[in-house]
Design an enzyme around this catalytic site. Structure first.
Site, mmCIF file in Angstrom:
data_model
loop_
_atom_site.group_PDB
_atom_site.id
_atom_site.type_symbol
_atom_site.label_atom_id
_atom_site.label_comp_id
_atom_site.label_asym_id
_atom_site.label_seq_id
_atom_site.Cartn_x
_atom_site.Cartn_y
_atom_site.Cartn_z
ATOM 1 N N GLU A 96 -12.418 14.220 -9.592
ATOM 2 C CA GLU A 96 -10.837 14.401 -9.056
ATOM 3 C C GLU A 96 -9.790 14.404 -9.982
ATOM 4 O OE1 GLU A 96 -7.122 13.433 -6.903
ATOM 5 O OE2 GLU A 96 -8.221 12.340 -8.442
ATOM 6 N N ASP A 149 -6.784 8.737 -0.063
ATOM 7 C CA ASP A 149 -6.419 8.359 -1.572
ATOM 8 C C ASP A 149 -5.150 7.628 -1.672
ATOM 9 O OD1 ASP A 149 -6.402 8.737 -4.305
ATOM 10 O OD2 ASP A 149 -6.901 10.878 -4.438
ATOM 11 N N ASP A 179 -7.077 3.595 -7.377
ATOM 12 C CA ASP A 179 -7.032 5.014 -7.467
ATOM 13 C C ASP A 179 -8.440 5.747 -7.791
ATOM 14 O OD1 ASP A 179 -6.651 7.842 -7.378
ATOM 15 O OD2 ASP A 179 -5.344 7.689 -9.074
ATOM 16 N N HIS A 239 -2.240 4.996 -11.903
ATOM 17 C CA HIS A 239 -2.963 5.429 -13.137
ATOM 18 C C HIS A 239 -2.158 4.363 -14.233
ATOM 19 C CE1 HIS A 239 -3.861 9.736 -12.421
ATOM 20 N NE2 HIS A 239 -4.151 9.142 -11.511
ATOM 21 N N HIS A 258 -12.794 9.945 -3.737
ATOM 22 C CA HIS A 258 -12.966 9.991 -5.132
ATOM 23 C C HIS A 258 -13.588 8.834 -6.011
ATOM 24 C CE1 HIS A 258 -9.700 9.448 -7.836
ATOM 25 N NE2 HIS A 258 -8.721 9.982 -6.712
HETATM 26 CO CO CO Z 1 -5.514 9.255 -9.659
HETATM 27 ZN ZN ZN Z 2 -6.785 9.637 -6.447
#
Ligand code: CO
Ligand code: ZN
Length: 334
Positions: free
Chosen positions: A192, A215, A162, A301, A60
């Site tokens: 995503e 990922d 990410d 994140h 993504h």
């Molecule tokens: Co993520």
């Molecule tokens: Zn991800």
């Protein structure tokens, strides 16, 4: 690879606003594929033709961010998260809006940190008053975090590993892959972070016989972290399960066998939370075989997601070796 990683992680592209990152990826992968297309959702499809099984490799392009909901009387932007953004991880971060305006995130006074939620946060864009704020950035603008990539010993720390790191793995695998019996659809997916939306539509279009998501995965190698076996520097993580997918046994065994045959450093991934595009692919059409190769990453994140360059290299190696296999034969399809 490091230069490419730096370029893609530092590019703007929250869910729904993937245009700039898509342009960069398009240019990077173009020399290594036979065709390129962008679908209605905004997913970028890069196809290497072949006669065998259709294999969809998904990474993504989008990153977590926020959207401006309104502007307050003092000229501060009020925001709502796009994707899984923890309010405390926003404090005093620098951000970029989709029109190029920059800001920092401030917080109203609180008695204790667990009172911090999005209603207490605001973006300070340096506006003198509400009118100036409105002329610089109106409601509905998207934003994302700003941060430069940093090297920590043999690790890298950056925003958006990410999943820009998955995008780099896909580009690098396309570059290294000389011959494959399969038809490979490298898909750089959108949205995503808001629920695996791009991958779902892309899988429906391609109807692959095997889906492979690339990922990041959380790890259990920091103080008081969740009890999980994944560790930085232990190689590519082969997913067994997460909250979106129970990897079909024959897919997991295929990936493990290829890793063992080629002496690629690998570790099992048992993720107790989260999901990836592989979950959406798995549930597309009447069910599609899907698995996931993950890069162990700390502080997911946040603006300092941290991963090991050696794990990234092992992930590229395993993906190339998997794509070189006759997938129809390996998975006993037909
Ligand atoms: Co993520
Ligand atoms: Zn991800």
């Amino acid at each position: 690879m490091k230069t490419l990683i730096k370029k893609v992680v530092e590019t703007f592209g929250p869910s729904g606003r993937e245009d700039s990152i898509r342009e960069i990826i398009k240019k990077e992968i173009e020399p290594f594929v036979d065709s390129l297309a962008v679908d209605t959702m905004g997913n970028l499809h890069a196809v290497k033709k072949g006669a065998g099984a259709r294999v969809m490799v998904a990474a993504h392009m989008d990153e977590i961010g926020f959207v401006v909901t309104h502007i307050d009387k003092m000229g501060f932007l009020r925001i709502s998260p796009v994707g899984g953004v923890a309010p405390v991880r926003c404090l005093y971060q620098r951000v970029l809006l989709d029109n190029g305006v920059k800001g920092v995130i401030g917080v109203e006074p609180v008695k204790n940190n667990n009172e911090i939620d999005f209603s207490k946060l605001y973006v300070d864009i340096g506006a003198k008053d509400e009118d100036e704020a409105r002329s610089l950035a109106g409601e509905g603008r998207f934003g994302a975090f700003l941060n430069e990539m940093t090297e920590l010993n043999d690790l890298i720390a950056a925003k958006s590993l990410d999943d820009r790191i998955g995008c780099v793995v896909a580009i690098e695998a396309a570059r290294r892959l000389k011959k494959s019996p399969n038809e490979i659809h490298f898909v750089f997916t959108v949205q995503e972070e808001v629920g695996l939306r791009g991958a779902r539509a892309a899988a429906f279009r391609i109807e692959p016989e095997l889906g492979i998501a690339l990922d990041v995965t959380g790890t259990g190698d920091t103080p008081e972290s969740a009890k999980m076996p994944m560790k930085l520097r232990n190689g590519v993580a082969i997913k067994i399960k997460d909250s979106s997918l129970l990897v079909p046994k024959k897919v997991k065994e295929f990936f493990m066998a290829v890793a063992e045959r080629n002496k690629i450093r690998h570790q099992p991934e048992i993720l107790t939370f989260g999901g990836t595009d592989a979950g959406a692919i798995n549930l597309s059409k009447s069910g599609i075989l899907a698995g996931c190769l993950s890069i162990p990453t700390r502080y997911i994140h946040s603006v300092s997601e941290t991963a090991s360059l050696s794990d990234i290299e092992e992930t590229v190696k395993l993906l190339v070796k998997i794509l070189e296999c006759d997938v129809k034969k390996e998975l006993a399809l037909e």
